[in-house]
Design a protein around this motif. Structure first.
Motif, PDB file in Angstrom:
ATOM      1  N   GLU A  62     -35.777  56.019 -16.435  1.00  0.00           N
ATOM      2  CA  GLU A  62     -35.973  54.769 -15.704  1.00  0.00           C
ATOM      3  C   GLU A  62     -36.779  53.796 -16.555  1.00  0.00           C
ATOM      4  O   GLU A  62     -37.920  54.127 -16.913  1.00  0.00           O
ATOM      5  CB  GLU A  62     -36.695  55.034 -14.373  1.00  0.00           C
ATOM      6  CG  GLU A  62     -35.879  55.821 -13.387  1.00  0.00           C
ATOM      7  CD  GLU A  62     -36.571  55.965 -12.037  1.00  0.00           C
ATOM      8  OE1 GLU A  62     -37.755  55.542 -11.907  1.00  0.00           O
ATOM      9  OE2 GLU A  62     -35.956  56.491 -11.114  1.00  0.00           O
ATOM     10  N   PRO A  63     -36.264  52.613 -16.886  1.00  0.00           N
ATOM     11  CA  PRO A  63     -34.887  52.147 -16.650  1.00  0.00           C
ATOM     12  C   PRO A  63     -33.862  53.047 -17.358  1.00  0.00           C
ATOM     13  O   PRO A  63     -34.210  53.826 -18.241  1.00  0.00           O
ATOM     14  CB  PRO A  63     -34.883  50.737 -17.251  1.00  0.00           C
ATOM     15  CG  PRO A  63     -36.313  50.351 -17.372  1.00  0.00           C
ATOM     16  CD  PRO A  63     -37.073  51.623 -17.605  1.00  0.00           C
ATOM     17  N   GLU A  64     -32.611  52.924 -16.969  1.00  0.00           N
ATOM     18  CA  GLU A  64     -31.557  53.802 -17.475  1.00  0.00           C
ATOM     19  C   GLU A  64     -31.266  53.568 -18.960  1.00  0.00           C
ATOM     20  O   GLU A  64     -31.360  52.443 -19.455  1.00  0.00           O
ATOM     21  CB  GLU A  64     -30.264  53.574 -16.694  1.00  0.00           C
ATOM     22  CG  GLU A  64     -30.327  53.961 -15.234  1.00  0.00           C
ATOM     23  CD  GLU A  64     -28.988  53.797 -14.546  1.00  0.00           C
ATOM     24  OE1 GLU A  64     -28.037  53.311 -15.210  1.00  0.00           O
ATOM     25  OE2 GLU A  64     -28.890  54.151 -13.364  1.00  0.00           O
ATOM     26  N   VAL A  65     -30.930  54.676 -19.641  1.00  0.00           N
ATOM     27  CA  VAL A  65     -30.379  54.545 -20.991  1.00  0.00           C
ATOM     28  C   VAL A  65     -28.996  53.909 -20.834  1.00  0.00           C
ATOM     29  O   VAL A  65     -28.202  54.345 -19.987  1.00  0.00           O
ATOM     30  CB  VAL A  65     -30.263  55.917 -21.675  1.00  0.00           C
ATOM     31  CG1 VAL A  65     -29.585  55.785 -23.036  1.00  0.00           C
ATOM     32  CG2 VAL A  65     -31.630  56.567 -21.817  1.00  0.00           C
ATOM     33  N   PRO A  66     -28.666  52.876 -21.589  1.00  0.00           N
ATOM     34  CA  PRO A  66     -27.378  52.185 -21.405  1.00  0.00           C
ATOM     35  C   PRO A  66     -26.187  53.124 -21.547  1.00  0.00           C
ATOM     36  O   PRO A  66     -26.166  54.008 -22.403  1.00  0.00           O
ATOM     37  CB  PRO A  66     -27.380  51.131 -22.523  1.00  0.00           C
ATOM     38  CG  PRO A  66     -28.825  50.898 -22.815  1.00  0.00           C
ATOM     39  CD  PRO A  66     -29.500  52.231 -22.614  1.00  0.00           C
ATOM     40  N   ASP A  67     -25.186  52.911 -20.684  1.00  0.00           N
ATOM     41  CA  ASP A  67     -23.969  53.734 -20.736  1.00  0.00           C
ATOM     42  C   ASP A  67     -23.313  53.668 -22.110  1.00  0.00           C
ATOM     43  O   ASP A  67     -22.763  54.667 -22.595  1.00  0.00           O
ATOM     44  CB  ASP A  67     -22.967  53.263 -19.680  1.00  0.00           C
ATOM     45  CG  ASP A  67     -23.373  53.656 -18.273  1.00  0.00           C
ATOM     46  OD1 ASP A  67     -24.407  54.338 -18.117  1.00  0.00           O
ATOM     47  OD2 ASP A  67     -22.651  53.299 -17.316  1.00  0.00           O
ATOM     48  N   ALA A  96     -22.841  58.524 -27.916  1.00  0.00           N
ATOM     49  CA  ALA A  96     -23.577  59.711 -28.356  1.00  0.00           C
ATOM     50  C   ALA A  96     -22.878  60.997 -27.951  1.00  0.00           C
ATOM     51  O   ALA A  96     -22.824  61.954 -28.732  1.00  0.00           O
ATOM     52  CB  ALA A  96     -24.995  59.677 -27.796  1.00  0.00           C
ATOM     53  N   PHE A  97     -22.351  61.049 -26.715  1.00  0.00           N
ATOM     54  CA  PHE A  97     -21.759  62.285 -26.207  1.00  0.00           C
ATOM     55  C   PHE A  97     -20.235  62.277 -26.245  1.00  0.00           C
ATOM     56  O   PHE A  97     -19.608  63.260 -25.856  1.00  0.00           O
ATOM     57  CB  PHE A  97     -22.249  62.534 -24.771  1.00  0.00           C
ATOM     58  CG  PHE A  97     -23.708  62.869 -24.695  1.00  0.00           C
ATOM     59  CD1 PHE A  97     -24.150  64.170 -24.909  1.00  0.00           C
ATOM     60  CD2 PHE A  97     -24.655  61.881 -24.440  1.00  0.00           C
ATOM     61  CE1 PHE A  97     -25.498  64.488 -24.843  1.00  0.00           C
ATOM     62  CE2 PHE A  97     -26.009  62.186 -24.382  1.00  0.00           C
ATOM     63  CZ  PHE A  97     -26.433  63.489 -24.588  1.00  0.00           C
ATOM     64  N   VAL A 154     -20.289  59.668 -17.635  1.00  0.00           N
ATOM     65  CA  VAL A 154     -21.711  59.341 -17.752  1.00  0.00           C
ATOM     66  C   VAL A 154     -22.294  58.987 -16.385  1.00  0.00           C
ATOM     67  O   VAL A 154     -23.360  59.467 -15.998  1.00  0.00           O
ATOM     68  CB  VAL A 154     -21.929  58.177 -18.747  1.00  0.00           C
ATOM     69  CG1 VAL A 154     -23.354  57.641 -18.646  1.00  0.00           C
ATOM     70  CG2 VAL A 154     -21.647  58.638 -20.168  1.00  0.00           C
ATOM     71  N   GLU A 155     -21.598  58.161 -15.624  1.00  0.00           N
ATOM     72  CA  GLU A 155     -22.086  57.746 -14.314  1.00  0.00           C
ATOM     73  C   GLU A 155     -22.152  58.934 -13.351  1.00  0.00           C
ATOM     74  O   GLU A 155     -23.052  59.022 -12.505  1.00  0.00           O
ATOM     75  CB  GLU A 155     -21.187  56.654 -13.736  1.00  0.00           C
ATOM     76  CG  GLU A 155     -21.306  55.319 -14.455  1.00  0.00           C
ATOM     77  CD  GLU A 155     -22.711  54.753 -14.386  1.00  0.00           C
ATOM     78  OE1 GLU A 155     -23.394  54.951 -13.364  1.00  0.00           O
ATOM     79  OE2 GLU A 155     -23.147  54.120 -15.374  1.00  0.00           O
TER      80      GLU A 155
END
Length: 231
Positions: free
Chosen positions: A200-205, A211-212, A219-220
């Protein structure tokens, strides 16, 4: 006849001895908590003073400042999604540990339970298996090599400071438990999954998909499962 060398100048001898001592001392990057400067410094957990550790309690200390009995009871593994639960005996539970550079934890595992990949940024961890069979391992920073072992009751295994590691109960029908020792009063724990998908705040999608190597929907979905419970 060759001249006999004169003895080393006293000042040079002192400098040489000091240099040797520095070379023999452990690197600060490999050491545990800083050395204590007094016999005891019981943590004042209510203090707003921010130091590298906790401020010392002003009043008289008691035996309860050095006492904790929580490790005698197995944790409730059914209350966790991963089937493992950690009971910490660190400075937050035992204020007398402040500045002493050691702490313990008990980890309980349901059958098939996992302590997911995580790191301890401030400590090396040594585990002693109390019961059950565990698959454990850590990943080296150089070359991402997995160092893994299957442990039984009475076995000991070491997870070097800062390296990603995990444990899994290899038993299908029996619980497992370990006692963990750390060279830090508060070793810290950073779960890789939570750090990436529940920050928090979120790592950007866009960062996570690259990365993955997965899509935004995946991701969501992971973020939704790992998001901290509200209220």
């Amino acid at each position: 006849m060759a001249a006999i060398p004169s003895p080393l100048h006293p000042l040079l001898a002192i400098v040489a001895a000091a240099a040797m001592l520095v070379l023999l001392l452990p690197s600060p990057s490999l050491a545990g908590d800083a050395d204590l400067l007094q016999d005891i410094c019981v943590a004042d957990l209510t203090s707003t003073v921010k130091v590298n550790g906790f401020a010392c309690k002003a009043g008289a200390v008691t035996s309860d400042d050095f006492y904790f009995k929580g490790l005698a009871v197995a944790g409730n593994t059914s209350a966790t999604a991963t089937g493992s639960v950690v009971t910490a005996a660190n400075v937050e539970k035992i204020p007398g540990l402040n500045t002493l550079g050691v702490s313990l934890s008990r980890i309980d595992y349901a059958p098939g339970g996992v302590n997911p990949p995580h790191t301890h940024p401030r400590a090396t961890e040594v585990i002693f298996v109390l019961q059950g069979t565990l698959d454990v391992g850590f990943v080296t920073a150089a070359g991402n090599r997995l160092v893994a072992k299957t442990l039984s009751a009475g076995d000991v295994f070491v997870f070097p400071r800062g390296l990603v590691h995990f444990q899994r109960n290899a038993g299908d029908d029996a619980p497992a438990a370990v006692l963990s020792a750390f060279n830090s009063q508060l070793p810290g724990t950073q779960s890789l999954a939570a750090a990436m998908f529940a920050a928090e705040p979120e790592v950007p999608d866009a960062v996570l998909t690259k990365a993955f190597q997965v899509g935004t929907k995946e991701v969501e979905k992971i973020k939704a499962r790992l998001a901290p419970k509200k209220g």
